[in-house]
Structure formats: structure tokens, C-alpha cells
Design a protein around this motif. Structure first.
Motif, mmCIF file in Angstrom:
data_model
loop_
_atom_site.group_PDB
_atom_site.id
_atom_site.type_symbol
_atom_site.label_atom_id
_atom_site.label_comp_id
_atom_site.label_asym_id
_atom_site.label_seq_id
_atom_site.Cartn_x
_atom_site.Cartn_y
_atom_site.Cartn_z
ATOM 1 N N THR A 18 9.109 -119.862 -19.319
ATOM 2 C CA THR A 18 9.554 -118.351 -19.183
ATOM 3 C C THR A 18 9.204 -117.984 -20.719
ATOM 4 O OG1 THR A 18 11.769 -118.998 -19.573
ATOM 5 C CG2 THR A 18 11.025 -118.268 -17.361
ATOM 6 N N PHE A 19 8.487 -116.760 -20.741
ATOM 7 C CA PHE A 19 8.204 -116.089 -22.029
ATOM 8 C C PHE A 19 9.140 -114.760 -22.159
ATOM 9 C CE2 PHE A 19 4.485 -118.264 -20.249
ATOM 10 C CZ PHE A 19 3.980 -118.944 -21.176
ATOM 11 N N TYR A 20 9.878 -114.996 -23.423
ATOM 12 C CA TYR A 20 10.812 -114.038 -23.535
ATOM 13 C C TYR A 20 10.244 -112.751 -24.929
ATOM 14 C CZ TYR A 20 14.008 -115.759 -20.413
ATOM 15 O OH TYR A 20 14.994 -115.949 -19.343
ATOM 16 N N GLU A 21 9.389 -113.328 -25.520
ATOM 17 C CA GLU A 21 8.599 -112.221 -26.386
ATOM 18 C C GLU A 21 7.429 -111.685 -26.121
ATOM 19 O OE1 GLU A 21 9.046 -114.297 -30.361
ATOM 20 O OE2 GLU A 21 11.007 -114.940 -29.782
ATOM 21 N N VAL A 54 5.392 -127.337 -25.930
ATOM 22 C CA VAL A 54 5.769 -128.713 -26.111
ATOM 23 C C VAL A 54 7.391 -128.700 -26.030
ATOM 24 C CG1 VAL A 54 6.080 -130.415 -28.008
ATOM 25 C CG2 VAL A 54 4.127 -128.881 -27.974
ATOM 26 N N GLY A 55 7.457 -129.307 -24.576
ATOM 27 C CA GLY A 55 9.023 -129.300 -24.085
ATOM 28 C C GLY A 55 9.592 -128.048 -23.905
ATOM 29 N N ASP A 56 10.498 -127.546 -24.442
ATOM 30 C CA ASP A 56 10.733 -126.126 -24.154
ATOM 31 C C ASP A 56 10.478 -125.177 -25.196
ATOM 32 O OD1 ASP A 56 12.625 -127.114 -26.234
ATOM 33 O OD2 ASP A 56 14.306 -126.662 -24.918
ATOM 34 N N TYR A 325 -2.076 -123.963 -12.163
ATOM 35 C CA TYR A 325 -1.088 -123.341 -13.004
ATOM 36 C C TYR A 325 -1.703 -121.574 -12.882
ATOM 37 C CZ TYR A 325 1.013 -127.389 -14.939
ATOM 38 O OH TYR A 325 1.566 -128.513 -15.099
ATOM 39 N N VAL A 326 -0.872 -120.736 -13.269
ATOM 40 C CA VAL A 326 -1.003 -119.373 -12.962
ATOM 41 C C VAL A 326 0.074 -118.610 -13.940
ATOM 42 C CG1 VAL A 326 0.135 -118.791 -11.058
ATOM 43 C CG2 VAL A 326 -1.430 -117.236 -11.893
ATOM 44 N N ILE A 327 -0.772 -117.876 -14.951
ATOM 45 C CA ILE A 327 0.247 -116.988 -15.837
ATOM 46 C C ILE A 327 0.450 -115.381 -15.024
ATOM 47 C CG2 ILE A 327 0.125 -115.341 -17.694
ATOM 48 C CD1 ILE A 327 0.800 -118.037 -18.984
ATOM 49 N N LYS A 346 11.045 -108.727 -18.956
ATOM 50 C CA LYS A 346 11.227 -110.171 -19.439
ATOM 51 C C LYS A 346 12.103 -111.089 -18.480
ATOM 52 C CE LYS A 346 9.662 -108.840 -24.098
ATOM 53 N NZ LYS A 346 9.844 -109.012 -25.439
ATOM 54 N N PRO A 347 11.789 -112.380 -18.299
ATOM 55 C CA PRO A 347 10.773 -113.312 -18.908
ATOM 56 C C PRO A 347 9.356 -112.945 -18.100
ATOM 57 C CG PRO A 347 11.921 -114.478 -17.542
ATOM 58 C CD PRO A 347 12.674 -113.065 -17.620
ATOM 59 N N TYR A 348 8.226 -113.065 -18.793
ATOM 60 C CA TYR A 348 6.866 -113.246 -17.996
ATOM 61 C C TYR A 348 7.105 -114.683 -17.829
ATOM 62 C CZ TYR A 348 6.353 -109.492 -21.227
ATOM 63 O OH TYR A 348 6.577 -108.236 -21.826
ATOM 64 N N SER A 349 6.123 -115.357 -17.125
ATOM 65 C CA SER A 349 6.183 -116.768 -16.577
ATOM 66 C C SER A 349 4.863 -117.543 -16.391
ATOM 67 C CB SER A 349 6.845 -116.785 -15.091
ATOM 68 O OG SER A 349 6.114 -116.055 -14.234
ATOM 69 N N LEU A 350 4.866 -118.665 -16.644
ATOM 70 C CA LEU A 350 3.965 -119.743 -16.034
ATOM 71 C C LEU A 350 4.345 -120.406 -14.905
ATOM 72 C CD1 LEU A 350 1.374 -121.182 -16.486
ATOM 73 C CD2 LEU A 350 2.622 -122.670 -18.145
ATOM 74 N N LEU A 351 3.870 -120.371 -13.823
ATOM 75 C CA LEU A 351 3.950 -121.001 -12.467
ATOM 76 C C LEU A 351 2.960 -122.000 -12.261
ATOM 77 C CD1 LEU A 351 4.831 -117.467 -10.623
ATOM 78 C CD2 LEU A 351 6.304 -118.972 -11.925
#
Length: 364
Positions: A18-21, A54-56, A325-327, A346-351
Motif C-alpha cells: 500500500t502506498f500512502y504518499e 524491500v520488505g515493508d 501484478y497490477v498497480i 489513500k492508500p493506492y495499492s499493488l495487487l
């Protein structure tokens, strides 16, 4: 009050990150499973335009210095990266638009950069001449084939909103690049297409109350497993096209004659990103319907996932362990479409979802 029927959703995905920025657009997974993402400078506070997960954590890649746009060293610094592609043989390719906020590309800023994944260092920078990168150009996505020529070829979409769309062909051996299908119907926005997302018409809506149609040229791109066919689509269109890569590379074929080499595959939904697997299946988003489609080599299409959380499926990548994978980035909720009001949540996501297929090879 009776319970009324509702729209049917199906398919399963896993949340990867998850992307919060800043809002991401691109994702790619290397042959060793490393995950890279990119953040073009469209108005968010972008601290680094290319990163590795890398990790979280998000880490600027290959380092922070490369992500700090340096006017005195444009060639070796990233300005606004739209796409990242791992080629399956140890290289991360970075497609830098050189055009923050869709501006006129900074001179020397639009480029294709090869980063060595073993030592995490820039290996080579491919610059473009002014007859390739026009003042209206917005380079968007790229695919590779290393089985032709001495060092292979790259194919890049120009998804311009104000000028001609095109496929940019790059000879990776001598850095020679040229535009093909320049302004052709197949690389241009569909003038009759009216995008509708979340039940509303998608159009440019400015702070001053003025409006204009949303128009962007060739964007999604995918290459067949044998490298012989290139598939592509304008962003504002539901149509899918292909062309033999041999015809694209052959500059003795005039532009007018090149049009006869384009094949129309029909409607697939309105797509941003596309990708192919090792069996030649194409995966394409449908941003109007919160869906992802699978297009078989015979042209048969089926929806493999339909979920209300897939709010604008952007870039795709297939990992070596057979996941797609999809943004998902809510691109349509940006302020430019809503009179200056940012509606993104937010958040945007990588699924990712298991597809049981390997990525299409780019080399023998």
C-alpha cells in the motif's frame, strides 16, 4: 425492505503493498523476484521517482542521488519516470519522460536507462533526437526483444495528449531511434470515445470551470512471446491493434504503406497497461469497469477479475512465480478531472493474482 440484486463481482487478488504518499504508475518484477515501482511527477510530493519494495519499505533505486533531477547531469539523473521494466536477464529499464506534469520534455531529459541489477548501477543511457521526442511527446511504456539485431530492440509508446501518437523504435546496438505509425488512427485517441469511470464521464475539468475532452494516444503495449507481434492501444479508446515488429523496424516501408500492416483485434475495454505471458495471452485492464481481461491468441476475450477495489488498473507485470501484478492508483480521481479537487483516497495499492503462467520471454 427487500434485498435487491447487486452487480456481480468475481476473481481474487492479494494485496502486496500500500502506498500512502505519492501515486505510483509502474511496476515490474525481476527474474529473481525483486519488485520495482515508479512515481511520475504529476503534482504529488515525489521524493524519488523510482523505488524498490524491500520488505515493508520503499527504497529509492538505484540510489537517492539518481532520483534527484540534476540540471547539470540530466543524462544520469531521473526526472519523471513513467515506466520500469525488468527484462528477465539482469537489467532494469527505466523510461524517463523528462516531462513533469506533462510539460514539454526537458532537453535531454526524455531517455531510456539500463540499470544493472547485479551491481545496482546505471549501465547505459539512451537519449533521443528532436525528431523522435517532439515538444508534445510523452513517452509512456516500453517492451523489448533481444532476439533481433546485435543488441535487440525496444518499442516505446508516445501517448501524447496534444500531438501525434506513435511507436518509437530503438535499436539498442547503435542507439538509433525513429517514430513509426506517427499520427496513425491506431496510435491516436478515438475521437468518438467517451470514457466513463465510476458512473461518470471522465474529462478534463479545470479550476476555472472550463472543460475539455480527455484525449491520450498510444499507451498500453505488449509483445508476443516470439517477439514477432507488437500489440498496442491508445489510452482513450477501447480498441486493440497489432503490427509485425519486422514491419516496424523496416524503414524502407513508407508510413502510408505501414498502415496496411496493422491488424485490428476488436474491443477489449479501455486499457492503460497490458502484458503478455509465455503462451501469448494478453492481459489488459478495463478502467471503465474495474476489471482485468485475458485475451487469448485466437482473439477470445474473458474477464478474469471484476472488483470494485480495482480503481484504475494501471501497469502490469508477470512474476517468475506466475502471478500477475497490477498497480491500482485511482488516476481518474486526480484533481485535473474534478475542477481542481483531488478525490483520490489513500492508500493506492499493488495487487497480484495467480494466473499460472510465466512471463513472455525476451531472449533465446
Amino acid at each position: 425492505m427487500p434485498i435487491l440484486p447487486i452487480e456481480k463481482y468475481f476473481g481474487e487478488f492479494q494485496l502486496v503493498y500500500t502506498f500512502y504518499e505519492a501515486m505510483p504508475t509502474g511496476v515490474t518484477v525481476s527474474e529473481t523476484g525483486r519488485i520495482f515501482v515508479c512515481f511520475p511527477k504529476w503534482g504529488d510530493d515525489v521524493k524519488f521517482t523510482v523505488a524498490e519494495i524491500v520488505g515493508d519499505q520503499l527504497r529509492p533505486y538505484p540510489n537517492l542521488e539518481a532520483n534527484l533531477a540534476n540540471p547539470e547531469n540530466i543524462a544520469n539523473s531521473f526526472i519523471s519516470v513513467q515506466s520500469v521494466v525488468a527484462d528477465g536477464r539482469g537489467t532494469l529499464w527505466v523510461l524517463d519522460t523528462g516531462a513533469p506534469n506533462f510539460s514539454v520534455p526537458i532537453k535531454g531529459g526524455a531517455k531510456l536507462v539500463a540499470v544493472d541489477l547485479k551491481n545496482n548501477k546505471l549501465r547505459k543511457v539512451y537519449n533521443f533526437t528532436e525528431d523522435v521526442i517532439l515538444p508534445t511527446t510523452y513517452i509512456n511504456d516500453v517492451r523489448f526483444d533481444f532476439r533481433v539485431g546485435k543488441a535487440g530492440y525496444a518499442y516505446i509508446t508516445d501517448s501524447s495528449s496534444k500531438g501525434p501518437g506513435a511507436i518509437i523504435v530503438v535499436d539498442l546496438e547503435n542507439e538509433n531511434a525513429f517514430r513509426r505509425l506517427n499520427g496513425a488512427n491506431s496510435t491516436s485517441p478515438d475521437p468518438y470515445f467517451l470514457p466513463k469511470v465510476e458512473g461518470q464521464i471522465l474529462m478534463n475539468r479545470n479550476k476555472d470551470g472550463s472543460t475539455s475532452p480527455f484525449r491520450m494516444a498510444s499507451d498500453g503495449i505488449a509483445i508476443s512471446p516470439d517477439g514477432k507481434l507488437l500489440f498496442f492501444c491508445p489510452l482513450t479508446s477501447r480498441h486493440l491493434f497489432s503490427i509485425p515488429t519486422e514491419a516496424l523496424r523496416d524503414r524502407t516501408i513508407p508510413e502510408m504503406d505501414l498502415l496496411y500492416h496493422v491488424k485490428y483485434w476488436g474491443e477489449k475495454g479501455a486499457s492503460d497497461g497490458m502484458i503478455t505471458d509465455a503462451k501469448g495471452n494478453i492481459y489488459a485492464g478495463d478502467y471503465e469497469n474495474n476489471s482485468i481481461r485475458k485475451i487469448l491468441p485466437n482473439g477470445t476475450m474473458k474477464t478474469i477479475i471484476h472488483d470494485p477495489r480495482i480503481l484504475w488498473p494501471d501497469t502490469f507485470s508477470i512474476s517468475p512465480d506466475q502471478y500477475l501484478y497490477v498497480i491500482v492508483n485511482q488516476l481518474h480521481r486526480q484533481a485535473r478531472f474534478h475542477y481542481g479537487k483531488d478525490l483520490r483516497q489513500k492508500p493506492y495499492s499493488l495487487l497480484r493474482m495467480k494466473i499460472g503462467e510465466f512471463p513472455a520471454p525476451t531472449f533465446l
